[in-house]
Scaffold this active site. Structure first.
Site, PDB file in Angstrom:
ATOM      1  CB  ALA A  83      42.530  44.999  37.216  1.00 35.59           C
ATOM      2  CE  LYS A  94      39.795  40.264  38.828  1.00 36.95           C
ATOM      3  NZ  LYS A  94      41.061  39.724  37.777  1.00 36.95           N
ATOM      4  CD  GLU A 103      39.577  36.323  37.765  1.00 39.69           C
ATOM      5  OE1 GLU A 103      40.746  36.080  37.014  1.00 39.69           O
ATOM      6  OE2 GLU A 103      38.935  37.538  37.220  1.00 39.69           O
TER       7      GLU A 103
END
Length: 220
Positions: A83, A94, A103
């Site tokens: 992160a 992110k 992601e």
């Protein structure tokens, strides 16, 4: 311990969350790279992995782990990723590596999301790190104007094209007091693919590398 040593420590700690014999999801970035390197020691127990970027796919293949397409997978046991910022509710920013859309997709499919990072990523309120927003190229100027209306200062990340063929706007100065609400508002702007707030699907477990060792936090 330097930052790389902290990243390596949390990456190795994340191996305890890997379910042997199950497909797992693997994120993108420097901390995720340490995790991939750590996976080499148990690769025979991993039937395959879903990668959140082409760079991650290439690294997984180099250590002998088969990369599988998400569309061929019914579920993912665990998703491990880093992160750029994370708060006490395990909500994150992110996308510093421009892989935020993939992601977010892999995180949505995973039964458990394990975030790995060093203590410098922990914040009380998200927003010091600029919020990445993935945008359809023709909508870049329009989306930027809408982000200004939300109080942000968007900056075009020049020279960057995502694995999906889109562009990134990095948004500074946003007041992200309620991350879930901000995530929804930005995603509702026409032309936005998604933004880097992971609040609607936060992490379930956070492994933090500190000078005193790896600490574990769980979402309440």
């Amino acid at each position: 311990m330097n930052q790389d040593a902290l990243k390596k420590a949390v990456a190795e700690a994340a191996l305890a969350h890997v379910e042997r014999g199950e497909i797992l999801g693997v994120g993108t970035g420097s901390t995720a790279n340490f995790f991939i390197d750590a996976l080499a020691g148990i690769r025979d127990d991993i039937p395959g992995a879903v990668a959140s970027s082409q760079a991650t796919a290439d690294r997984l293949k180099r250590i002998g782990i088969e990369v599988v397409e998400l569309n061929s997978v019914g579920s993912i046991s665990v998703y491990v990723d880093g992160a750029d910022e994370i708060n006490s509710a395990l909500e994150m920013i992110k996308g510093g590596g421009a892989a935020l859309t993939r992601e977010k997709i892999v995180a949505a499919v995973a039964r458990k999301f394990v975030c790995i990072c060093d203590a410098s990523k922990q914040v009380q309120q998200l927003g010091r790190f600029p919020l990445p927003v993935e945008v359809i190229p023709m909508a870049r100027s329009y989306v930027a104007r809408e982000l200004v209306r939300l109080g942000g200062s968007p900056v075009y990340r020049e020279g960057v094209v995502t694995d999906n063929g889109n562009v990134i706007l990095d948004v500074w100065n946003l007041n992200i007091a309620v991350p879930r609400q901000m995530e929804e508002r930005i995603n509702n702007i026409v032309g936005v693919v998604t933004n880097g707030l992971f609040a609607l699907r936060p992490a379930d477990v956070l492994l933090v590398g500190t000078a005193d060792g790896v600490k574990t936090l769980k979402r309440s």
